[in-house]
Scaffold this motif. Structure first.
Motif, mmCIF file in Angstrom:
data_model
loop_
_atom_site.group_PDB
_atom_site.id
_atom_site.type_symbol
_atom_site.label_atom_id
_atom_site.label_comp_id
_atom_site.label_asym_id
_atom_site.label_seq_id
_atom_site.Cartn_x
_atom_site.Cartn_y
_atom_site.Cartn_z
ATOM 1 N N GLU A 315 39.618 29.129 27.865
ATOM 2 C CA GLU A 315 40.976 29.674 27.962
ATOM 3 C C GLU A 315 40.883 31.156 28.291
ATOM 4 O O GLU A 315 40.105 31.874 27.655
ATOM 5 N N PRO A 316 41.693 31.625 29.259
ATOM 6 C CA PRO A 316 41.627 33.052 29.602
ATOM 7 C C PRO A 316 41.833 33.947 28.381
ATOM 8 O O PRO A 316 41.169 34.969 28.238
ATOM 9 N N GLN A 317 42.730 33.525 27.476
ATOM 10 C CA GLN A 317 43.029 34.350 26.288
ATOM 11 C C GLN A 317 41.790 34.544 25.418
ATOM 12 O O GLN A 317 41.669 35.543 24.725
ATOM 13 N N LYS A 318 40.840 33.592 25.465
ATOM 14 C CA LYS A 318 39.630 33.692 24.631
ATOM 15 C C LYS A 318 38.755 34.871 25.053
ATOM 16 O O LYS A 318 37.912 35.332 24.294
ATOM 17 N N VAL A 319 38.914 35.331 26.298
ATOM 18 C CA VAL A 319 38.123 36.499 26.727
ATOM 19 C C VAL A 319 39.030 37.715 26.915
ATOM 20 O O VAL A 319 38.626 38.727 27.471
ATOM 21 N N GLY A 320 40.273 37.575 26.465
ATOM 22 C CA GLY A 320 41.187 38.721 26.508
ATOM 23 C C GLY A 320 41.991 38.839 27.785
ATOM 24 O O GLY A 320 42.683 39.832 27.993
ATOM 25 N N VAL A 321 41.922 37.823 28.661
ATOM 26 C CA VAL A 321 42.761 37.826 29.868
ATOM 27 C C VAL A 321 44.092 37.193 29.458
ATOM 28 O O VAL A 321 44.099 36.090 28.907
ATOM 29 N N PRO A 322 45.237 37.887 29.675
ATOM 30 C CA PRO A 322 46.514 37.382 29.143
ATOM 31 C C PRO A 322 46.847 35.951 29.581
ATOM 32 O O PRO A 322 47.288 35.149 28.780
ATOM 33 N N GLU A 323 46.662 35.605 30.838
ATOM 34 C CA GLU A 323 46.964 34.227 31.274
ATOM 35 C C GLU A 323 46.275 33.944 32.608
ATOM 36 O O GLU A 323 45.848 34.866 33.294
ATOM 37 N N ASN A 324 46.205 32.661 32.957
ATOM 38 C CA ASN A 324 45.629 32.351 34.263
ATOM 39 C C ASN A 324 46.647 32.727 35.337
ATOM 40 O O ASN A 324 47.802 32.993 35.049
ATOM 41 N N ARG A 325 46.179 32.785 36.576
ATOM 42 C CA ARG A 325 47.045 33.229 37.652
ATOM 43 C C ARG A 325 47.049 32.172 38.736
ATOM 44 O O ARG A 325 45.985 31.745 39.198
ATOM 45 N N ILE A 326 48.247 31.738 39.086
ATOM 46 C CA ILE A 326 48.358 30.836 40.223
ATOM 47 C C ILE A 326 48.657 31.748 41.404
ATOM 48 O O ILE A 326 49.704 32.408 41.436
ATOM 49 N N VAL A 327 47.730 31.853 42.328
ATOM 50 C CA VAL A 327 47.904 32.766 43.453
ATOM 51 C C VAL A 327 48.495 31.993 44.615
ATOM 52 O O VAL A 327 47.931 30.986 45.067
ATOM 53 N N LEU A 328 49.638 32.435 45.085
ATOM 54 C CA LEU A 328 50.262 31.720 46.194
ATOM 55 C C LEU A 328 49.709 32.232 47.512
ATOM 56 O O LEU A 328 49.741 33.422 47.801
ATOM 57 N N GLY A 329 49.176 31.309 48.287
ATOM 58 C CA GLY A 329 48.601 31.665 49.583
ATOM 59 C C GLY A 329 48.581 30.430 50.452
ATOM 60 O O GLY A 329 49.194 29.407 50.112
ATOM 61 N N LYS A 330 47.825 30.505 51.536
ATOM 62 C CA LYS A 330 47.889 29.418 52.518
ATOM 63 C C LYS A 330 47.375 28.073 52.002
ATOM 64 O O LYS A 330 47.634 27.040 52.596
ATOM 65 N N HIS A 331 46.637 28.118 50.846
ATOM 66 C CA HIS A 331 46.113 26.855 50.326
ATOM 67 C C HIS A 331 46.993 26.255 49.236
ATOM 68 O O HIS A 331 46.651 25.252 48.634
#
Ligand code: KIV
Ligand code: ZN
Length: 401
Positions: A315-331
């Motif tokens: 989980e991102p929070q376990k390493v101190g990253v607030p949340e995962n990121r869904i990056v909108l792009g061509k894929h």
């Protein structure tokens, strides 16, 4: 058997030695206090004989840090040891870390000393340090290219002289995980008094194997891993602390060992180092890179939205990253787009979404990063051809065309 692996952070010494990573005294203290918060067992605060600034920085850190041991590095000479002791002696838990090279290459071409002379120097240095400080670490520089039998002799001698930790550096990053693991096993089995000292490893990343070598060492009996935040250090760097720690935590069953690191502080510590030095980590850096918890591929985005476990092993929070990121792009796919639009306050029917998605796909052909503003624009206006937007046309008007 489960044990706690000691984490020895050398960001402020080996890390700071790397080109572009120098820090001033105040910055070093700021980082040292964060390392303490992170829960590292030992902070190697510097190489006091190198400069007055380094000496002062180590001294200041020794005064302010209370939980972690504070180590200062020195060559195997009385002058170096005196200077280091002067710098660390006010620490609640001081450590003198002295070293000399033990490989034939270094002894012949760098030191101009025989094996017997090196052995004598190592013994004298450790005894001298031990008279001042209870906690003395000895490093056999270039250990991975040293004769293993000679290494055993050196370690036996320095442990006899009072070393509390003996360190096996892969100074030039030459080791391979299975070989390095074998070396650790060999030392564990052949240094007769090894149970009186901790066995440490210090791996460089010249072949990109510093973390793998450190973990192989842990599997073969190492008690301490020396590493740095963001993997910074001489040349290609040192083993990355965040990778070593999270490998052991995420794959606990494979290792059965833990560390005292508070993993939620990993990301904040990494960012603090980047801010201080002005050097960002590469986006794809494991654990702390910008993309470590970002998803762009449509299938992945869909999977993560259904359940993060599909594509995230921690989980991102376990390493101190607030949340995962869904990056909108061509894929990206419709599901990810719709999800993002909902967060922006838009509710579309399937038919409306098809239209927005069409415009979105066209936009991604010409624009690499799609911002929230682009999405708001697309959703409230309408797109008829690549990049051409008609302001003031509602999406309904667009649908009616
Ligand atoms: O890489 C190395 O050998 C070192 C020692 C001084 C521990 O940094
Ligand atoms: Zn090193």
């Amino acid at each position: 058997m489960k044990k706690q692996i000691q984490i020895f952070d050398t960001t402020l010494r080996d890390g700071e030695q790397a080109p572009g990573f120098s820090m001033n005294k105040a910055e070093k203290l700021q980082l040292a206090l964060q390392l303490e918060k992170l829960g590292v067992d030992v902070i190697e605060a510097g190489f006091p004989i190198c400069s007055n600034d380094d000496f002062e920085a180590v001294k200041q850190i020794a005064r302010h840090v209370t939980n972690s041991s504070i180590a200062g590095l020195c060559r195997a000479s009385q002058k170096d040891i005196d200077r280091t002791w002067e710098a660390v002696k006010e620490a609640r838990k001081p450590r003198i870390h002295t070293f000399i090279a033990t490989s034939d290459i270094h002894m012949e071409h760098k030191l101009g000393k025989t094996r017997a002379e090196v052995l004598e120097h190592a013994k004298a240095a450790v005894s001298y340090a031990k008279d001042r400080c209870a906690d003395v670490e000895f490093s056999a520089e270039d250990a991975s290219r040293s004769d293993p039998d000679f290494l055993c002799e050196v370690f036996e001698t320095v442990i006899e002289a009072g070393a509390t930790v003996v360190n096996v550096p892969d100074t030039v990053g030459y080791g391979l995980p299975w070989e390095f693991g074998e070396l650790i096993k060999f030392l564990k089995e052949n240094v007769s008094n090894i149970e009186k000292a901790g066995l440490s490893v210090h791996c460089h990343d010249d072949l990109g194997m510093a973390v793998a070598n450190s973990l192989a060492a842990v599997m073969n009996g190492a008690d301490q891993v020396e590493c740095t935040i963001n993997g910074i250090g001489e040349r290609a760097g040192n083993a990355s602390l965040e990778e070593v720690v999270m490998a052991m935590k995420t794959r606990f069953k494979a290792f059965s060992h833990e560390t005292g690191v508070i993993s939620e502080e990993l990301f904040p510590t990494s960012r603090m180092l980047s801010e201080i030095t002005g050097i960002d980590v590469q986006p794809n850096k494991a654990i702390v890179g910008d993309n470590a918890f970002a998803h762009e591929a449509g299938i992945h985005q869909d999977g993560v939205l259904k359940n993060p476990l599909n594509y995230e092993i921690m989980e991102p929070q376990k390493v101190g990253v607030p949340e995962n990121r869904i990056v909108l792009g061509k894929h990206s796919g419709r599901n990810a787009l719709n999800n993002h639009l909902k967060r922006l306050g838009f509710q579309f029917t399937q038919k409306e979404l098809d239209v927005v998605y069409k415009g979105f796909s066209r936009l991604t052909d010409t624009k690499k990063t799609i911002t929230d503003n682009d999405l708001i624009y697309l959703s409230t206006n309408g797109v008829t051809e690549i990049g051409a937007r008609f302001a003031h046309e509602s999406i309904q008007n667009y649908l009616n065309k």
